[in-house]
Design a protein around this motif. Structure first.
Motif, short mmCIF file in Angstrom:
data_model
loop_
_atom_site.label_atom_id
_atom_site.label_comp_id
_atom_site.label_asym_id
_atom_site.label_seq_id
_atom_site.Cartn_x
_atom_site.Cartn_y
_atom_site.Cartn_z
N UNK A 192 0.83 -1.18 0.22
CA UNK A 192 0.32 0.18 0.20
C UNK A 192 0.59 1.66 -0.06
N UNK A 193 2.08 0.93 0.86
CA UNK A 193 2.81 2.36 0.89
C UNK A 193 3.88 3.25 -0.26
N UNK A 194 3.78 1.68 -0.61
CA UNK A 194 4.59 1.79 -2.48
C UNK A 194 3.82 2.61 -3.98
N UNK A 195 2.28 2.79 -3.16
CA UNK A 195 1.49 3.04 -4.60
C UNK A 195 1.67 4.30 -3.72
N UNK A 196 1.63 4.81 -2.59
CA UNK A 196 1.26 6.32 -2.08
C UNK A 196 2.24 7.28 -2.52
N UNK A 197 3.95 6.50 -2.39
CA UNK A 197 5.07 6.72 -3.06
C UNK A 197 4.96 7.20 -4.26
N UNK A 198 4.30 6.05 -5.00
CA UNK A 198 3.90 6.53 -6.53
C UNK A 198 3.70 7.80 -6.80
N UNK B 97 10.13 -10.36 0.83
CA UNK B 97 10.69 -9.51 0.88
C UNK B 97 10.84 -9.25 -1.21
N UNK B 98 10.59 -10.69 -1.62
CA UNK B 98 10.60 -11.01 -3.31
C UNK B 98 9.42 -9.65 -3.81
N UNK C 75 10.49 -6.23 -5.91
CA UNK C 75 9.93 -6.07 -7.46
C UNK C 75 9.17 -4.65 -7.63
N UNK C 76 8.10 -4.50 -6.45
CA UNK C 76 7.57 -3.52 -6.47
C UNK C 76 7.95 -1.71 -6.43
N UNK D 10 10.67 1.93 -9.57
CA UNK D 10 11.63 3.23 -9.91
C UNK D 10 12.77 3.13 -8.64
N UNK D 11 12.65 2.62 -7.06
CA UNK D 11 13.09 2.94 -5.91
C UNK D 11 13.71 2.05 -5.39
#
Ligand SMILES: Cc1cc2nc3c(=O)[nH]c(=O)nc-3n(C[C@H](O)[C@H](O)[C@H](O)COP(=O)(O)OP(=O)(O)OC[C@H]3O[C@@H](n4cnc5c(N)ncnc54)[C@H](O)[C@@H]3O)c2cc1C
Length: 308
Positions: free
Chosen positions: A81-87, A115-116, A120-121, A126-127
């Motif tokens: 979920x947090x990766x979506x916010x970051x993106x 972790x994989x 991947x996400x 690009x992080x």
């Protein structure tokens, strides 16, 4: 190790004190020095302010030593979920996790699986995806996790601790992977059988390991991250980077939120790449005690908060 540091690190392991501290509002208030708030939105908001100054961010949700499978899955889902916010945020923001937060104590294989998914996400948006280094017993499994992740995803970084005797050999063994390494001094209570008991030796080790990485970075073989607030040491290392011909963008300086903030700004204004690690979440007790142990004078901030 100083007596104050030893006592504070022992207190970090007390479940009783953990329960007491997290219920006390004055202790909660005192944590604000090192974290903008418990909610992920607090962390993202603080990161936007740092962005305005040209600073990037590394985020971490506090928590470690998870012993329930569903809790580790919840941490994985939180970060997805947090990766979506970051993106969506437009931030130069990255995530750092602790393997035991993703169930390393329960199952190596499941931890690796989580972790994989996260690496991947992170790569897809690009992080850089960061793996923290925890206590000594976790070093071997964490290195193994890092090797497995790095074989599939180029964007994975690992923390190494300069206070451990073994780190020089570990770094050399990782070099063929063109690793991304955040070097820190080390935050845990380790015995003298595995870690330098005298701070000056840790500092020397930090300099030597960083110097080696900066030299490798000049040849494009390593991405060093200097994770320290030790300004005289950093100044010496910036000079070493120049001497090796390491480009300014070939290494970074990372510090914790709320510590040496003026220096973080100065280093940025001098052209260094600076990122600030922001922690959030309610499981702050152990992490907060380690911050106090790094500088026992910090205990006075708690006392001052108690006095209002
Ligand atoms: C980005 C980042 C990531 C980290 N990740 C890990 C990790 O994965 N594993 C791990 O074991 N450790 C980690 N640490 C913690 C690290 O190991 C040290 O415990 C911590 O950084 C303090 O050491 P120092 O290098 O800043 O040097 P020190 O010699 O301890 O401190 C240098 C100066 O910085 C200031 N300072 C340092 N700490 C504090 C503090 N808590 N409060 C106020 N001032 C302070 C003081 O002015 C001090 O004189 C991380 C640290 C950073 C910055």
């Amino acid at each position: 190790m100083s007596l104050g540091r030893t006592i504070l690190l022992k207190m970090a392991d007390s479940e009783f004190l953990n329960r007491q501290a997290t219920q006390r509002s004055f202790v909660k208030r005192a944590t604000r020095r090192f974290m903008p708030g418990e909610a992920p939105e607090d962390a993202l908001r603080a990161a936007q302010m740092l962005k305005a100054e040209g600073r990037g961010t590394v985020f971490t949700k506090l928590g470690e030593a998870i012993t329930v499978r569903a809790d580790a899955e919840a941490v994985r889902d939180h970060y997805l979920w947090f990766f979506d916010q970051l993106a969506a945020s437009g931030l130069d923001g990255h995530v750092s996790v602790k393997p035991t937060q993703l169930g390393l104590d329960l199952s190596y294989d499941q931890c690796l699986e989580h972790l994989m998914v996260l690496a991947a996400r992170s790569e897809a948006i690009g992080k850089t995806f960061w793996i923290d280094m925890e206590g000594f017993v976790y070093v071997d499994p964490t290195l193994k996790l890092y090797r497995a992740l790095k074989a599939k995803h180029h964007n994975v970084g690992l923390a190494l601790q300069a206070y451990l005797y073994r780190t020089q050999a570990d770094l050399e063994a990782l070099m063929p992977l063109r690793p991304i390494i955040r070097l820190v001094k080390g935050a845990y209570a380790e015995p003298s059988s595995v870690a330098f008991p005298v701070k000056a030796d840790t500092n020397r080790s930090y300099f030597d390991l960083s110097d080696r990485m900066l030299q490798a970075a000049a040849a494009g073989q390593c991405t060093p991250i200097l994770g320290t607030h030790d300004i005289p040491l950093l100044d010496r290392l910036v000079a070493r980077a120049k001497a090796h011909g390491t480009p300014d963008r070939g290494y970074e300086i990372h510090m914790l939120y709320g510590i040496r903030d003026a220096d973080q700004r100065r280093l940025r204004s001098e052209g260094r790449t600076v990122k600030t690690l922001i922690s959030y979440g309610s499981a702050w007790y152990k992490w907060y005690m380690r911050r106090l142990a790094e500088r026992p004078a910090n205990v006075w901030f708690v006392v001052r908060s108690l006095l209002g």
